[in-house]
Design an enzyme around this catalytic site. Structure first.
Site, short mmCIF file in Angstrom:
data_model
loop_
_atom_site.label_atom_id
_atom_site.label_comp_id
_atom_site.label_asym_id
_atom_site.label_seq_id
_atom_site.Cartn_x
_atom_site.Cartn_y
_atom_site.Cartn_z
CG HIS A 1 -9.81 8.72 2.37
ND1 HIS A 1 -10.89 9.02 1.56
CD2 HIS A 1 -9.73 7.40 2.73
CE1 HIS A 1 -11.60 7.53 1.72
NE2 HIS A 1 -10.74 6.69 2.15
CB CYS B 1 9.43 13.72 0.91
SG CYS B 1 10.56 13.28 -0.32
CB CYS C 1 12.96 10.83 2.81
SG CYS C 1 12.41 12.69 2.94
CB SER D 1 -22.48 6.41 0.03
OG SER D 1 -21.13 6.19 -0.24
CB ILE E 1 -25.98 14.65 8.24
CG1 ILE E 1 -25.02 15.46 7.23
CG2 ILE E 1 -25.85 13.16 8.02
CD1 ILE E 1 -23.61 15.29 7.20
ZN LIG Z 1 12.23 13.75 1.04
#
Ligand SMILES: [Zn+2]
Length: 167
Positions: A26, A34, A37, A101, A143
């Site tokens: 993730h 950015c 770009c 989960s 855990i």
């Molecule tokens: Zn940029």
């Protein structure tokens, strides 16, 4: 050993895991990206610009809007990262699903990917998961208590199996 994580906080690396062995599904809040770009840079540098008085720091290359380099709710994961995670899952012999989960895709289905290519799945989680039936072992425990117990038992087994001369 590889770590496939849904965490974005960089704590695996700060805890001592080799950075190149940690795959952040993730993304990471330690970097900004950015939206124009796609250039990545350290979040700390952008925060320094804010501290220095810039209200809305823009990309230094194209002037585009910067955002944390994380996958937000409703956004798709980076296909290259998912492909890399699947490759790792397909190649492993043992997959430990720890403290998840296993309800968020595509991360959860990496368990099935690994099992389908011959790996053994062990799940450590406080609550039941949709993948419990695929696992060779399920440790249904928080855990925070399970991992210290398991690592202590492994360390003890390692000591017990060592030849007497090297003890
Ligand atoms: Zn940029």
């Amino acid at each position: 050993m590889r770590i496939l994580t849904q965490n974005i906080d960089g704590l695996h690396q700060r805890a001592g895991s080799t950075p190149r062995k940690v795959l952040e599904l993730h993304g990471s809040m330690r970097e900004v990206v950015c939206t124009g770009c796609h250039l990545r840079s350290p979040t700390a540098a952008t925060l320094e610009r804010v501290a220095a008085g810039e209200e809305d720091p823009r990309c230094t290359t194209c002037g585009g809007i910067l955002k944390l380099a994380v996958v937000l709710f409703g956004e798709h994961l980076d296909p290259a990262t998912v492909a890399q995670a699947e490759k790792i899952a397909q190649a492993c012999q043992l997959i430990l699903a720890v403290g998840s989960s296993l309800r968020v895709e595509p991360a959860a289905s990496l368990c099935a990917v690994a099992v389908n290519t011959g790996a053994r799945l062990v799940i450590i989680n406080r609550d039941p998961t949709p993948y419990d039936d695929l696992a060779v072992a399920v440790v249904r425990e928080p855990i925070g208590t399970a991992l210290p117990r398991i690592t202590a038992a492994l360390a003890e087994a390692r000591t017990a199996n060592r030849p007497a001369a090297s003890r």
